[in-house]
Design a protein around this motif. Structure first.
Motif, PDB file in Angstrom:
ATOM      1  N   VAL A 143      43.753  41.896  49.960  1.00  0.00           N
ATOM      2  CA  VAL A 143      45.201  42.006  49.460  1.00  0.00           C
ATOM      3  C   VAL A 143      45.910  43.246  49.183  1.00  0.00           C
ATOM      4  N   ILE A 144      46.953  43.373  49.603  1.00  0.00           N
ATOM      5  CA  ILE A 144      47.894  44.401  49.262  1.00  0.00           C
ATOM      6  C   ILE A 144      49.073  43.842  48.389  1.00  0.00           C
ATOM      7  N   GLU A 145      49.238  44.256  47.196  1.00  0.00           N
ATOM      8  CA  GLU A 145      50.348  43.780  46.564  1.00  0.00           C
ATOM      9  C   GLU A 145      51.212  45.089  46.101  1.00  0.00           C
ATOM     10  N   VAL A 146      52.619  44.787  46.448  1.00  0.00           N
ATOM     11  CA  VAL A 146      53.656  45.767  46.622  1.00  0.00           C
ATOM     12  C   VAL A 146      54.817  45.049  46.094  1.00  0.00           C
ATOM     13  N   ILE A 147      54.638  43.893  45.454  1.00  0.00           N
ATOM     14  CA  ILE A 147      55.666  42.850  44.740  1.00  0.00           C
ATOM     15  C   ILE A 147      56.493  43.741  43.438  1.00  0.00           C
ATOM     16  N   GLY A 148      55.711  44.046  42.619  1.00  0.00           N
ATOM     17  CA  GLY A 148      56.328  44.702  41.301  1.00  0.00           C
ATOM     18  C   GLY A 148      56.381  43.389  40.254  1.00  0.00           C
ATOM     19  N   GLY A 149      56.511  43.983  39.091  1.00  0.00           N
ATOM     20  CA  GLY A 149      56.611  42.946  38.162  1.00  0.00           C
ATOM     21  C   GLY A 149      55.133  42.936  37.504  1.00  0.00           C
ATOM     22  N   ILE A 150      55.169  41.838  36.474  1.00  0.00           N
ATOM     23  CA  ILE A 150      53.758  41.746  35.825  1.00  0.00           C
ATOM     24  C   ILE A 150      53.259  40.322  35.787  1.00  0.00           C
ATOM     25  N   ASP A 151      53.882  39.244  35.524  1.00  0.00           N
ATOM     26  CA  ASP A 151      53.439  38.143  35.351  1.00  0.00           C
ATOM     27  C   ASP A 151      52.958  37.471  36.553  1.00  0.00           C
ATOM     28  N   TYR A 152      53.641  37.316  37.343  1.00  0.00           N
ATOM     29  CA  TYR A 152      53.314  36.693  38.694  1.00  0.00           C
ATOM     30  C   TYR A 152      52.317  37.240  39.369  1.00  0.00           C
ATOM     31  N   PRO A 153      52.478  38.572  39.566  1.00  0.00           N
ATOM     32  CA  PRO A 153      51.427  39.381  40.384  1.00  0.00           C
ATOM     33  C   PRO A 153      50.305  39.349  39.785  1.00  0.00           C
ATOM     34  N   ARG A 154      50.284  39.280  38.414  1.00  0.00           N
ATOM     35  CA  ARG A 154      48.890  39.160  37.647  1.00  0.00           C
ATOM     36  C   ARG A 154      48.007  38.044  38.002  1.00  0.00           C
ATOM     37  N   THR A 155      48.854  36.923  38.040  1.00  0.00           N
ATOM     38  CA  THR A 155      48.242  35.647  38.431  1.00  0.00           C
ATOM     39  C   THR A 155      47.700  35.713  39.731  1.00  0.00           C
ATOM     40  N   VAL A 156      48.495  36.044  40.660  1.00  0.00           N
ATOM     41  CA  VAL A 156      48.057  36.230  42.043  1.00  0.00           C
ATOM     42  C   VAL A 156      46.856  37.399  42.306  1.00  0.00           C
ATOM     43  N   VAL A 157      46.929  38.293  41.574  1.00  0.00           N
ATOM     44  CA  VAL A 157      45.801  39.591  41.812  1.00  0.00           C
ATOM     45  C   VAL A 157      44.661  39.087  41.118  1.00  0.00           C
ATOM     46  N   LEU A 158      44.701  38.480  40.127  1.00  0.00           N
ATOM     47  CA  LEU A 158      43.098  37.874  39.243  1.00  0.00           C
ATOM     48  C   LEU A 158      42.817  36.829  40.136  1.00  0.00           C
ATOM     49  N   ASN A 159      43.515  35.830  40.777  1.00  0.00           N
ATOM     50  CA  ASN A 159      43.148  34.810  41.628  1.00  0.00           C
ATOM     51  C   ASN A 159      42.384  35.581  42.737  1.00  0.00           C
ATOM     52  N   ALA A 160      42.867  36.434  43.445  1.00  0.00           N
ATOM     53  CA  ALA A 160      42.114  37.184  44.439  1.00  0.00           C
ATOM     54  C   ALA A 160      40.945  37.952  44.271  1.00  0.00           C
ATOM     55  N   LEU A 161      41.058  38.576  43.066  1.00  0.00           N
ATOM     56  CA  LEU A 161      39.925  39.328  42.556  1.00  0.00           C
ATOM     57  C   LEU A 161      38.625  38.351  42.409  1.00  0.00           C
ATOM     58  N   ARG A 162      38.984  37.227  41.539  1.00  0.00           N
ATOM     59  CA  ARG A 162      37.945  36.265  41.206  1.00  0.00           C
ATOM     60  C   ARG A 162      37.273  35.768  42.358  1.00  0.00           C
ATOM     61  N   ALA A 163      37.935  35.801  43.471  1.00  0.00           N
ATOM     62  CA  ALA A 163      37.427  34.976  44.682  1.00  0.00           C
ATOM     63  C   ALA A 163      36.818  36.025  45.413  1.00  0.00           C
ATOM     64  N   GLY A 164      36.473  37.148  45.001  1.00  0.00           N
ATOM     65  CA  GLY A 164      35.877  38.261  45.717  1.00  0.00           C
ATOM     66  C   GLY A 164      36.382  39.086  46.794  1.00  0.00           C
ATOM     67  N   LYS A 165      38.099  38.836  46.661  1.00  0.00           N
ATOM     68  CA  LYS A 165      38.769  39.811  47.687  1.00  0.00           C
ATOM     69  C   LYS A 165      39.296  40.885  46.968  1.00  0.00           C
ATOM     70  N   SER A 166      39.081  42.108  47.740  1.00  0.00           N
ATOM     71  CA  SER A 166      39.493  43.191  47.160  1.00  0.00           C
ATOM     72  C   SER A 166      40.997  43.219  47.186  1.00  0.00           C
ATOM     73  N   VAL A 167      41.381  44.206  46.180  1.00  0.00           N
ATOM     74  CA  VAL A 167      42.860  44.102  45.871  1.00  0.00           C
ATOM     75  C   VAL A 167      43.384  45.749  45.884  1.00  0.00           C
ATOM     76  N   VAL A 168      44.420  46.042  46.643  1.00  0.00           N
ATOM     77  CA  VAL A 168      45.168  47.450  46.632  1.00  0.00           C
ATOM     78  C   VAL A 168      46.529  47.192  45.894  1.00  0.00           C
ATOM     79  N   THR A 169      46.765  47.833  45.086  1.00  0.00           N
ATOM     80  CA  THR A 169      48.442  47.499  44.366  1.00  0.00           C
ATOM     81  C   THR A 169      48.932  48.867  44.093  1.00  0.00           C
TER      82      THR A 169
END
Length: 440
Positions: A85-111
């Motif tokens: 997952v490549i996260e370039v949305i910006g902001g905190i609350d919604y990106p946090r939810t999305v990124v945590l879901n990705a990481l907890r599912a074992g999917k690497s994240v670049v932000t």
């Protein structure tokens, strides 16, 4: 991992979700398409963008496959065919939810999201550790300037004592132009806005919040300790005047908005961490004084490596995309070949020092009565608060005299108390400005 991780020719594939199609997201997608074969060779597998999350599906996006677009980033990262997952949305609350879901599912994240990392680095890192995923955020600190990687890997065998830098291009452009042209803050902010360096609401930049987020990240990495945005003392540049710039020049300095991260040691050998952002006088002999226009630079002092400086473009679509894609290559290699990048270590868990205990120097510019004994009264006030004076410069003024005092290093609380006491002296008509001095 995706259920099918090879293409029809047997080449491994990495399913990518791109979250955000702003300036950086568009550049990431463009470069991925333009250099597809290069990325395949570097990774040993093929990157395949399988979904792009946007906020407005009705907005036309030339050259983008409409079938890839979705306004549901959370559902996208939960898909079985997404590995990275490549996260370039910006902001905190919604990106946090999305990124945590990705990481907890074992999917690497670049932000590239500095605010997210500064606010929730430990939580995100813990989620990555639990699932074995990678979390990369090189672009979150200084765009194309590689500093996160060196702190996490290259200097992992060293002891970093100081990280000090110019990490916001907008404020550096403003201050540099004020220095070179003698212009006012308001004039240069207007020009920075017209040129696209400053947003319509420039608060994040000029009030130091952007730099404070980056300081939190740098301090956490450098000192292996949890430091959040709320731990960073933050001041901006709104009150810097053309007269301040002239006074800095008279002292052989220039003014820069600095992010300063220091390892502090008390008299008993106890260590703590300081992270702070404020405008400061920097000697013209210091490497950071030469950083001009909208460029960024980060100066690192390590126990064994000594003094290092990282310099370059600290913002912009292409430079930020460069840093994002560097992380993408590293993360994708691990997806294809196995393995994992170094995580975010907070083993030292050093406390954050009270700002009042930080030792720095002051440049105090005041208007005083032009009569005998004034200098002695002023010097006595500094001495009474345990602050030693390094230099004094006195000039005639239209209705009195101007006194500029530069101190030796002293505790911030003692310096603050000194200034408050000066304001109460009959001999002092007003304290025109107080600026800190760093870099010597």
């Amino acid at each position: 991992m995706a259920e099918q991780n090879t293409d029809s020719t047997g080449v491994p594939t990495v399913g990518v979700a791109l979250l955000g199609m702003g300036t950086v997201g568009r550049e990431v997608l463009r470069i991925l398409g333009q250099a597809e074969s290069d990325f395949t060779a570097r990774i040993g597998g093929r990157l395949e963008v399988r979904g792009i999350a946007v906020s407005d599906l009705s907005k036309p996006r030339e050259g983008v496959d409409a079938s890839l677009l979705t306004d549901d980033a959370l559902s996208l990262v939960r898909r079985d065919d997404i590995d990275l997952v490549i996260e370039v949305i910006g902001g905190i609350d919604y990106p946090r939810t999305v990124v945590l879901n990705a990481l907890r599912a074992g999917k690497s994240v670049v932000t590239a999201n500095k605010a997210l990392v500064a606010a929730h680095a430990i939580e995100l890192s813990d989620a990555a550790d639990s699932s074995g995923a990678d979390l990369f955020f090189e672009a979150a600190v200084a765009a194309a300037i590689p500093v996160v990687g060196p702190l996490r890997r290259s200097l992992a065998g060293d002891k970093v004592n100081t990280v000090m830098g110019i990490v916001n291009g907008t404020t550096n452009f403003i201050l540099d132009a004020m220095d070179k042209r003698g212009a006012s803050y308001d004039e240069m902010l207007a020009e920075a806005t017209a040129l696209g360096y400053a947003e319509a609401d420039p608060s994040a930049d000029v009030d130091g919040f952007d730099a404070a987020s980056k300081a939190a990240i740098l301090a956490s990495l450098a000192f292996h300790s949890p430091v959040s945005f709320d731990d960073v003392h933050c001041e901006g540049i709104r009150n810097i005047t053309a007269e301040d710039i002239r006074a800095a020049k008279a002292a052989g300095c220039t003014i820069k908005l600095l992010a300063i991260c220091e390892r502090l040691v008390d008299g008993q050998g106890g260590e703590s961490v300081s992270a702070r952002v404020y405008p400061a006088l920097v000697p013209l002999t210091h490497p950071l004084a030469t950083v001009s226009d909208s460029f960024n630079a980060i100066f690192v002092v390590a126990e064994y490596a000594g003094r290092l400086m990282f310099y370059g473009n600290g913002a912009g679509g292409a430079p930020t995309a460069s840093a994002v894609l560097g992380d993408v290559v590293a993360a994708a290699r691990n997806v294809v070949h196995g393995g994992r990048a170094p995580g975010m270590s907070t083993y030292a868990n050093l406390p954050v020092a009270d700002f009042g205990e930080v030792r720095t120097r002051y440049h105090v510019d005041m208007k005083v009565q032009d009569r005998p004994g004034v200098l002695a009264e002023v010097a006595s006030t500094f001495s009474a608060h345990g602050v030693s004076i390094k230099t004094v410069r006195q000039e005639e003024d239209s209705d009195g005299a101007r006194l500029v005092v530069i101190t030796h290093h002293a505790a911030e609380k003692d310096l603050e108390d000194t200034v408050e006491a000066l304001k109460k002296l009959d001999a002092v008509k007003n304290v025109r400005s107080v600026l800190r001095m760093e870099g010597n």
